[in-house]
Design a protein around this motif. Structure first.
Motif, PDB file in Angstrom:
ATOM      1  N   PRO A  23      17.085  -6.068  15.885  1.00  0.00           N
ATOM      2  CA  PRO A  23      18.506  -6.028  15.538  1.00  0.00           C
ATOM      3  C   PRO A  23      19.361  -6.661  16.639  1.00  0.00           C
ATOM      4  O   PRO A  23      18.913  -6.784  17.792  1.00  0.00           O
ATOM      5  CB  PRO A  23      18.796  -4.535  15.396  1.00  0.00           C
ATOM      6  N   PRO A  24      20.591  -7.067  16.312  1.00  0.00           N
ATOM      7  CA  PRO A  24      21.460  -7.713  17.302  1.00  0.00           C
ATOM      8  C   PRO A  24      21.623  -6.928  18.599  1.00  0.00           C
ATOM      9  O   PRO A  24      21.670  -7.528  19.676  1.00  0.00           O
ATOM     10  CB  PRO A  24      22.793  -7.857  16.568  1.00  0.00           C
ATOM     11  N   ASN A  25      21.669  -5.600  18.528  1.00  0.00           N
ATOM     12  CA  ASN A  25      21.865  -4.830  19.767  1.00  0.00           C
ATOM     13  C   ASN A  25      20.650  -4.875  20.688  1.00  0.00           C
ATOM     14  O   ASN A  25      20.746  -4.525  21.860  1.00  0.00           O
ATOM     15  CB  ASN A  25      22.282  -3.388  19.461  1.00  0.00           C
ATOM     16  N   GLN A  26      19.478  -5.331  20.195  1.00  0.00           N
ATOM     17  CA  GLN A  26      18.307  -5.533  21.053  1.00  0.00           C
ATOM     18  C   GLN A  26      18.219  -6.972  21.555  1.00  0.00           C
ATOM     19  O   GLN A  26      17.566  -7.235  22.563  1.00  0.00           O
ATOM     20  CB  GLN A  26      17.020  -5.187  20.301  1.00  0.00           C
ATOM     21  N   VAL A  27      18.880  -7.884  20.871  1.00  0.00           N
ATOM     22  CA  VAL A  27      18.898  -9.292  21.293  1.00  0.00           C
ATOM     23  C   VAL A  27      20.019  -9.513  22.319  1.00  0.00           C
ATOM     24  O   VAL A  27      19.849 -10.244  23.295  1.00  0.00           O
ATOM     25  CB  VAL A  27      19.082 -10.222  20.069  1.00  0.00           C
ATOM     26  N   TRP A  28      21.153  -8.861  22.101  1.00  0.00           N
ATOM     27  CA  TRP A  28      22.330  -9.083  22.944  1.00  0.00           C
ATOM     28  C   TRP A  28      22.071  -8.935  24.448  1.00  0.00           C
ATOM     29  O   TRP A  28      22.560  -9.760  25.234  1.00  0.00           O
ATOM     30  CB  TRP A  28      23.486  -8.166  22.520  1.00  0.00           C
ATOM     31  N   PRO A  29      21.348  -7.915  24.921  1.00  0.00           N
ATOM     32  CA  PRO A  29      21.161  -7.792  26.374  1.00  0.00           C
ATOM     33  C   PRO A  29      20.570  -9.039  27.023  1.00  0.00           C
ATOM     34  O   PRO A  29      20.882  -9.351  28.179  1.00  0.00           O
ATOM     35  CB  PRO A  29      20.226  -6.585  26.515  1.00  0.00           C
ATOM     36  N   TRP A  30      19.731  -9.763  26.296  1.00  0.00           N
ATOM     37  CA  TRP A  30      19.138 -10.985  26.842  1.00  0.00           C
ATOM     38  C   TRP A  30      20.196 -12.085  26.958  1.00  0.00           C
ATOM     39  O   TRP A  30      20.171 -12.886  27.892  1.00  0.00           O
ATOM     40  CB  TRP A  30      17.963 -11.437  25.983  1.00  0.00           C
ATOM     41  N   GLY A  39      19.682 -13.153  34.817  1.00  0.00           N
ATOM     42  CA  GLY A  39      18.446 -13.105  34.047  1.00  0.00           C
ATOM     43  C   GLY A  39      17.755 -14.429  33.842  1.00  0.00           C
ATOM     44  O   GLY A  39      16.657 -14.494  33.303  1.00  0.00           O
ATOM     45  N   GLY A  40      18.391 -15.519  34.231  1.00  0.00           N
ATOM     46  CA  GLY A  40      17.816 -16.843  34.046  1.00  0.00           C
ATOM     47  C   GLY A  40      18.259 -17.461  32.738  1.00  0.00           C
ATOM     48  O   GLY A  40      19.251 -17.043  32.131  1.00  0.00           O
ATOM     49  N   GLU A  62      18.306  -5.913  32.817  1.00  0.00           N
ATOM     50  CA  GLU A  62      18.879  -5.325  34.019  1.00  0.00           C
ATOM     51  C   GLU A  62      20.276  -4.784  33.701  1.00  0.00           C
ATOM     52  O   GLU A  62      21.163  -5.558  33.312  1.00  0.00           O
ATOM     53  CB  GLU A  62      18.971  -6.366  35.137  1.00  0.00           C
ATOM     54  N   PRO A  63      20.494  -3.483  33.843  1.00  0.00           N
ATOM     55  CA  PRO A  63      21.798  -2.892  33.498  1.00  0.00           C
ATOM     56  C   PRO A  63      22.981  -3.522  34.219  1.00  0.00           C
ATOM     57  O   PRO A  63      24.058  -3.668  33.636  1.00  0.00           O
ATOM     58  CB  PRO A  63      21.637  -1.416  33.896  1.00  0.00           C
ATOM     59  N   GLU A  64      22.795  -3.923  35.473  1.00  0.00           N
ATOM     60  CA  GLU A  64      23.927  -4.491  36.233  1.00  0.00           C
ATOM     61  C   GLU A  64      24.361  -5.867  35.733  1.00  0.00           C
ATOM     62  O   GLU A  64      25.402  -6.368  36.129  1.00  0.00           O
ATOM     63  CB  GLU A  64      23.612  -4.547  37.736  1.00  0.00           C
ATOM     64  N   TRP A  65      23.593  -6.498  34.852  1.00  0.00           N
ATOM     65  CA  TRP A  65      23.931  -7.816  34.319  1.00  0.00           C
ATOM     66  C   TRP A  65      24.431  -7.748  32.878  1.00  0.00           C
ATOM     67  O   TRP A  65      24.510  -8.762  32.190  1.00  0.00           O
ATOM     68  CB  TRP A  65      22.721  -8.741  34.371  1.00  0.00           C
ATOM     69  N   GLN A  66      24.759  -6.573  32.390  1.00  0.00           N
ATOM     70  CA  GLN A  66      25.096  -6.416  30.977  1.00  0.00           C
ATOM     71  C   GLN A  66      26.583  -6.520  30.660  1.00  0.00           C
ATOM     72  O   GLN A  66      26.963  -6.547  29.500  1.00  0.00           O
ATOM     73  CB  GLN A  66      24.545  -5.087  30.450  1.00  0.00           C
ATOM     74  N   THR A  67      27.428  -6.582  31.650  1.00  0.00           N
ATOM     75  CA  THR A  67      28.868  -6.626  31.408  1.00  0.00           C
ATOM     76  C   THR A  67      29.393  -8.038  31.611  1.00  0.00           C
ATOM     77  O   THR A  67      29.209  -8.630  32.670  1.00  0.00           O
ATOM     78  CB  THR A  67      29.602  -5.659  32.357  1.00  0.00           C
ATOM     79  N   LEU A  68      30.032  -8.565  30.578  1.00  0.00           N
ATOM     80  CA  LEU A  68      30.686  -9.873  30.643  1.00  0.00           C
ATOM     81  C   LEU A  68      32.093  -9.738  30.096  1.00  0.00           C
ATOM     82  O   LEU A  68      32.322  -9.009  29.136  1.00  0.00           O
ATOM     83  CB  LEU A  68      29.942 -10.908  29.797  1.00  0.00           C
ATOM     84  N   ALA A  69      33.022 -10.464  30.705  1.00  0.00           N
ATOM     85  CA  ALA A  69      34.407 -10.477  30.233  1.00  0.00           C
ATOM     86  C   ALA A  69      34.923 -11.908  30.236  1.00  0.00           C
ATOM     87  O   ALA A  69      34.422 -12.761  30.991  1.00  0.00           O
ATOM     88  CB  ALA A  69      35.280  -9.609  31.134  1.00  0.00           C
TER      89      ALA A  69
END
Length: 176
Positions: A23-30, A39-40, A62-69
């Motif tokens: 599902p999209p919520n499993q693809v989005w973190p990448w 993450g490369g 990696e949780p610290e790379w999950q926020t974008l604005a």
């Protein structure tokens, strides 16, 4: 598609897509952790590193790379970054070079002969599937020839196909 509004008259557009069994919520973190120093790019790291990109694609979220604005930078190289022009979690990420500016604003600063956008769009498909669509739009600057667009588009195609496959493999991995 999201991002088209930034260069609505772009004469060169490349759209690639892949279906991912997650599902999209499993693809989005990448997608959220894309970039050099993060993450490369999930592509041919060795090839990117031949030109000094210092890319190291990871196989973990990696949780610290999950926020974008909007306005954040996503680096492609230690000396080169794109700017987040639009972002909506689990739906889209649109990147554009240079500082943040309004849609259809003047192209890239300096002597770069073209402007472009790079959009990642996630669409829910039946069941748990996601269609990941990646679109690049290229527009020559006024008075410039747009030289380099063809080369960048060709490199983008080779690297982009590998990136799509890399994201798919990671999102479908049993640990995710």
């Amino acid at each position: 598609m999201p991002g088209d509004e930034f260069l609505p008259h772009a004469p060169q557009v490349a759209t690639r897509a892949i279906t991912i069994d997650a599902p999209p919520n499993q693809v989005w973190p990448w997608i959220a952790q894309l970039g050099q120093g993060r993450g490369g790019l999930y592509s041919y790291d060795w090839l990117e590193n031949l030109v000094g990109c210092d890319i190291h694609s990871v196989d973990r979220i990696e949780p610290e790379w999950q926020t974008l604005a909007v306005g954040d930078e996503v680096r492609l190289h230690p000396k080169s970054a794109l700017t987040v022009a639009a972002v909506e979690s689990a739906k889209c990420l649109v990147l554009r070079p240079g500082p943040l500016r309004e849609p259809t604003a003047e192209s890239m600063p300096g002597d770069v002969p073209f402007d472009f956008t790079w959009a990642f769009v996630l669409r829910q498909h039946p069941g748990r599937q996601t269609r990941l669509v990646v679109r690049e739009r290229y527009e020559p600057r006024v008075g410039k020839s747009g030289s380099g667009i063809e080369v960048l588009a060709a490199v983008g195609a080779v690297m982009g196909i590998k990136m799509l496959r890399g994201i798919k493999e990671r999102a479908e991995a049993p640990s995710n």
